[in-house]
Design a protein around this motif. Sequence first.
Motif, PDB file in Angstrom:
ATOM      1  N   ALA A 198       0.918  -1.126   0.006  1.00  9.12           N
ATOM      2  CA  ALA A 198      -0.216  -0.073  -0.190  1.00  9.12           C
ATOM      3  C   ALA A 198       0.910   1.104  -0.021  1.00  9.12           C
ATOM      4  CB  ALA A 198      -1.013   0.041   1.291  1.00  9.12           C
ATOM      5  N   ARG A 199       0.419   2.251  -0.829  1.00 12.69           N
ATOM      6  CA  ARG A 199       1.186   3.382  -0.826  1.00 12.69           C
ATOM      7  C   ARG A 199       0.750   4.533   0.008  1.00 12.69           C
ATOM      8  NH1 ARG A 199       5.840   3.709  -3.082  1.00 12.69           N
ATOM      9  NH2 ARG A 199       5.694   5.650  -4.149  1.00 12.69           N
ATOM     10  N   ASP A 200      -0.407   4.528   0.492  1.00  8.51           N
ATOM     11  CA  ASP A 200      -1.061   5.495   1.131  1.00  8.51           C
ATOM     12  C   ASP A 200      -1.667   4.837   2.432  1.00  8.51           C
ATOM     13  OD1 ASP A 200      -0.822   7.745  -0.568  1.00  8.51           O
ATOM     14  OD2 ASP A 200      -2.307   6.596  -1.955  1.00  8.51           O
ATOM     15  N   ASP A 304      -8.383   9.238   1.976  1.00  7.77           N
ATOM     16  CA  ASP A 304      -8.858   8.402   1.134  1.00  7.77           C
ATOM     17  C   ASP A 304      -7.692   7.285   1.131  1.00  7.77           C
ATOM     18  OD1 ASP A 304     -10.257   6.638  -0.549  1.00  7.77           O
ATOM     19  OD2 ASP A 304      -9.712   7.884  -2.242  1.00  7.77           O
ATOM     20  N   PRO A 305      -7.276   6.733   2.359  1.00  8.85           N
ATOM     21  CA  PRO A 305      -6.018   5.821   2.271  1.00  8.85           C
ATOM     22  C   PRO A 305      -6.355   4.367   1.693  1.00  8.85           C
ATOM     23  CG  PRO A 305      -6.860   5.878   4.412  1.00  8.85           C
ATOM     24  CD  PRO A 305      -7.851   6.916   3.601  1.00  8.85           C
ATOM     25  N   GLU A 306      -5.360   3.780   1.343  1.00 10.83           N
ATOM     26  CA  GLU A 306      -5.750   2.275   1.011  1.00 10.83           C
ATOM     27  C   GLU A 306      -5.792   1.479   2.186  1.00 10.83           C
ATOM     28  OE1 GLU A 306      -2.889   0.986  -2.163  1.00 10.83           O
ATOM     29  OE2 GLU A 306      -1.885   2.923  -1.850  1.00 10.83           O
ATOM     30  N   LEU A 307      -4.935   2.026   3.239  1.00 11.04           N
ATOM     31  CA  LEU A 307      -4.770   0.918   4.498  1.00 11.04           C
ATOM     32  C   LEU A 307      -4.617   1.760   5.731  1.00 11.04           C
ATOM     33  CD1 LEU A 307      -3.847  -1.886   5.746  1.00 11.04           C
ATOM     34  CD2 LEU A 307      -1.544  -1.243   5.373  1.00 11.04           C
ATOM     35  N   ILE A 308      -5.332   1.437   6.836  1.00  8.82           N
ATOM     36  CA  ILE A 308      -5.316   2.046   7.950  1.00  8.82           C
ATOM     37  C   ILE A 308      -4.867   0.835   9.130  1.00  8.82           C
ATOM     38  CG2 ILE A 308      -6.546   2.926  10.047  1.00  8.82           C
ATOM     39  CD1 ILE A 308      -8.540   3.914   8.118  1.00  8.82           C
ATOM     40  N   VAL A 309      -3.703   1.026   9.787  1.00  6.32           N
ATOM     41  CA  VAL A 309      -2.889   0.342  10.678  1.00  6.32           C
ATOM     42  C   VAL A 309      -3.381   0.999  12.176  1.00  6.32           C
ATOM     43  CG1 VAL A 309      -0.759  -0.637  11.496  1.00  6.32           C
ATOM     44  CG2 VAL A 309      -1.123  -0.379   8.986  1.00  6.32           C
ATOM     45  N   ILE A 310      -3.652   0.069  13.017  1.00  7.34           N
ATOM     46  CA  ILE A 310      -3.550   0.457  14.467  1.00  7.34           C
ATOM     47  C   ILE A 310      -2.880  -0.387  15.372  1.00  7.34           C
ATOM     48  CG2 ILE A 310      -5.434   0.647  16.289  1.00  7.34           C
ATOM     49  CD1 ILE A 310      -7.803   0.759  14.349  1.00  7.34           C
ATOM     50  N   GLY A 311      -2.007   0.241  15.950  1.00  6.42           N
ATOM     51  CA  GLY A 311      -0.981  -0.666  16.810  1.00  6.42           C
ATOM     52  C   GLY A 311      -0.630  -0.135  17.980  1.00  6.42           C
ATOM     53  N   ALA A 330     -16.266   1.717   8.823  1.00  5.50           N
ATOM     54  CA  ALA A 330     -17.076   0.967   7.451  1.00  5.50           C
ATOM     55  C   ALA A 330     -18.545   1.787   7.814  1.00  5.50           C
ATOM     56  CB  ALA A 330     -17.264  -0.642   7.352  1.00  5.50           C
ATOM     57  N   ALA A 331     -18.918   1.942   8.896  1.00 13.85           N
ATOM     58  CA  ALA A 331     -20.287   2.516   8.690  1.00 13.85           C
ATOM     59  C   ALA A 331     -20.372   4.125   8.258  1.00 13.85           C
ATOM     60  CB  ALA A 331     -20.991   2.358  10.329  1.00 13.85           C
ATOM     61  N   GLU A 332     -19.100   4.615   8.614  1.00 15.82           N
ATOM     62  CA  GLU A 332     -19.098   6.030   8.134  1.00 15.82           C
ATOM     63  C   GLU A 332     -18.449   6.266   6.699  1.00 15.82           C
ATOM     64  OE1 GLU A 332     -19.639   8.768  10.089  1.00 15.82           O
ATOM     65  OE2 GLU A 332     -20.278   7.679  11.822  1.00 15.82           O
ATOM     66  N   ARG A 333     -18.376   5.206   6.078  1.00 12.60           N
ATOM     67  CA  ARG A 333     -17.903   5.593   4.746  1.00 12.60           C
ATOM     68  C   ARG A 333     -19.140   5.998   3.859  1.00 12.60           C
ATOM     69  NH1 ARG A 333     -16.187   0.637   4.253  1.00 12.60           N
ATOM     70  NH2 ARG A 333     -17.767  -0.374   3.239  1.00 12.60           N
ATOM     71  N   PRO A 341     -10.781   1.527   2.969  1.00 16.42           N
ATOM     72  CA  PRO A 341      -9.428   0.971   2.973  1.00 16.42           C
ATOM     73  C   PRO A 341      -9.505  -0.382   3.962  1.00 16.42           C
ATOM     74  CG  PRO A 341     -10.162   2.776   4.890  1.00 16.42           C
ATOM     75  CD  PRO A 341     -11.242   2.720   3.794  1.00 16.42           C
ATOM     76  N   ALA A 342      -8.576  -0.908   3.784  1.00 19.49           N
ATOM     77  CA  ALA A 342      -8.154  -1.964   4.596  1.00 19.49           C
ATOM     78  C   ALA A 342      -8.005  -1.477   5.955  1.00 19.49           C
ATOM     79  CB  ALA A 342      -7.159  -3.027   3.936  1.00 19.49           C
ATOM     80  N   ILE A 343      -8.133  -2.291   6.872  1.00 16.81           N
ATOM     81  CA  ILE A 343      -7.886  -2.017   8.437  1.00 16.81           C
ATOM     82  C   ILE A 343      -7.361  -3.200   9.186  1.00 16.81           C
ATOM     83  CG2 ILE A 343      -8.871  -1.196  10.542  1.00 16.81           C
ATOM     84  CD1 ILE A 343     -11.304  -0.291   8.467  1.00 16.81           C
ATOM     85  N   ARG A 344      -6.144  -3.024   9.710  1.00 23.34           N
ATOM     86  CA  ARG A 344      -5.583  -4.145  10.407  1.00 23.34           C
ATOM     87  C   ARG A 344      -4.929  -3.774  11.363  1.00 23.34           C
ATOM     88  NH1 ARG A 344      -0.287  -4.251   9.484  1.00 23.34           N
ATOM     89  NH2 ARG A 344       0.777  -3.633   7.408  1.00 23.34           N
ATOM     90  N   ALA A 345      -4.309  -4.776  12.147  1.00 24.45           N
ATOM     91  CA  ALA A 345      -3.657  -4.518  13.422  1.00 24.45           C
ATOM     92  C   ALA A 345      -2.089  -4.377  12.852  1.00 24.45           C
ATOM     93  CB  ALA A 345      -3.630  -5.477  14.697  1.00 24.45           C
ATOM     94  N   ALA A 346      -1.197  -3.796  13.846  1.00 20.76           N
ATOM     95  CA  ALA A 346       0.162  -3.512  13.273  1.00 20.76           C
ATOM     96  C   ALA A 346       0.979  -4.778  13.371  1.00 20.76           C
ATOM     97  CB  ALA A 346       0.927  -2.596  14.417  1.00 20.76           C
ATOM     98  N   ARG A 347       1.902  -4.928  12.499  1.00 23.72           N
ATOM     99  CA  ARG A 347       2.663  -6.262  12.537  1.00 23.72           C
ATOM    100  C   ARG A 347       3.924  -6.125  13.078  1.00 23.72           C
ATOM    101  NH1 ARG A 347       1.808  -7.025   5.822  1.00 23.72           N
ATOM    102  NH2 ARG A 347      -0.282  -7.805   5.839  1.00 23.72           N
TER     103      ARG A 347
END
Length: 379
Positions: A198-200, A304-311, A330-333, A341-347
């Motif tokens: 992801a670039r953004d 408008d990101p491709e990915l949101i990471v929460i860590g 998702a509800a606010e989109r 955006p994809a949403i995931r925990a930090a790796r």
Amino acid sequence: MPVIVGVHALVRRAHEERVLAILREHGTLSRAQIANRAGLSRTTLSEITGDLLGRGAIVVVTTDARHRAGSGRPAELLALDPRSGQFLGVDLGHTRVRVVVADAAHEIIASGLTPYPAKTSLPARIRAALALVDRLGREQGIGLTALQGVGVGVTGPYPAGTARGDVLAAFRERFAAPVLVDNNTRFAALAEAGTTDARDVLYVRLADGIGGGLVVGGRLVSGAGGVAGEFGHVRADPDGAACRCGKNGCLETVAAVGPALAAAGVRTLSELTARRDEPRVKAATDRIGSAVGRVMAAAALILDPELIVIGGPLVEAAPGIVGRAAEVIAAERMIGAGSGPAIRAARLGDDDGARGAIAAIFRQSPLLAGYETPQETST
């Protein structure tokens, strides 16, 4: 004829510099991956890499055999010569300093941690960091004789203030290499972005404080005043508690570790993990996830990101926060705005800030800019 030869030489040199820059930024890659990033044909790329290999500017480090799904011939993976440079990343956190040393091929060759009390002064934190670098050198035999750059992450929403200047001066005095200082959470954002295509990317870290970062087009964005990505000081509850920034109801008053533990009625993150299915604890983490989701949803509508990471350590203790935040986002989109955006925990783990500091240095380093080139004949 001489003019044509000269143009061809300039084009080839530009291709070589592009290949070196890609390997400097991304580390180990196959020829196909390099060709895709450089926009070169396979034939041209093969000629360029063959010449660079012959001159020792790059090396074959391994193959992709372990990761291949098919039975085809393994592809060679190329990198800058690991011996050509070292990079030092430092994260001066609230309660510990992390140090990471990488070689030019992006391999981590040393890492360590030194804890200190939360109220430790900045000069004492700097001394702890330098002592840790010395200790790693003694224990792991790393002399930093080929040091190409130093990246240092500092806490706080205002990295352009006196803390940044003091850190910059201390590390410049100690090391004969370029020094880059920025917010440690923004560095962590850059490190997390490096684990994806992801670039953004929007990144938020839930820890003793809350910070974040924006990576746009693969580049870290600091903003005009150096505070881009300070999601912790976006208002999440207008009637909420007073924040250390002077406002009320900032996300940090809801989703930082201290307020989270108090709301859940537990004393430690370990206790939060052990009791996370209990009604009070689950209700508290759901509220936190909702607050994080509202703030990130607003940011996502703007950027408008491709990915949101929460860590951060709070997410490690209560992973359900990410799922709840994703539901709110998702509800606010906007209707008709695609999948969002994809949403995931930090790796990455607690060394993400130090790794990100190195990633920032890789993007700036002139490493191998003066590597040996073939002598051109004059006509």
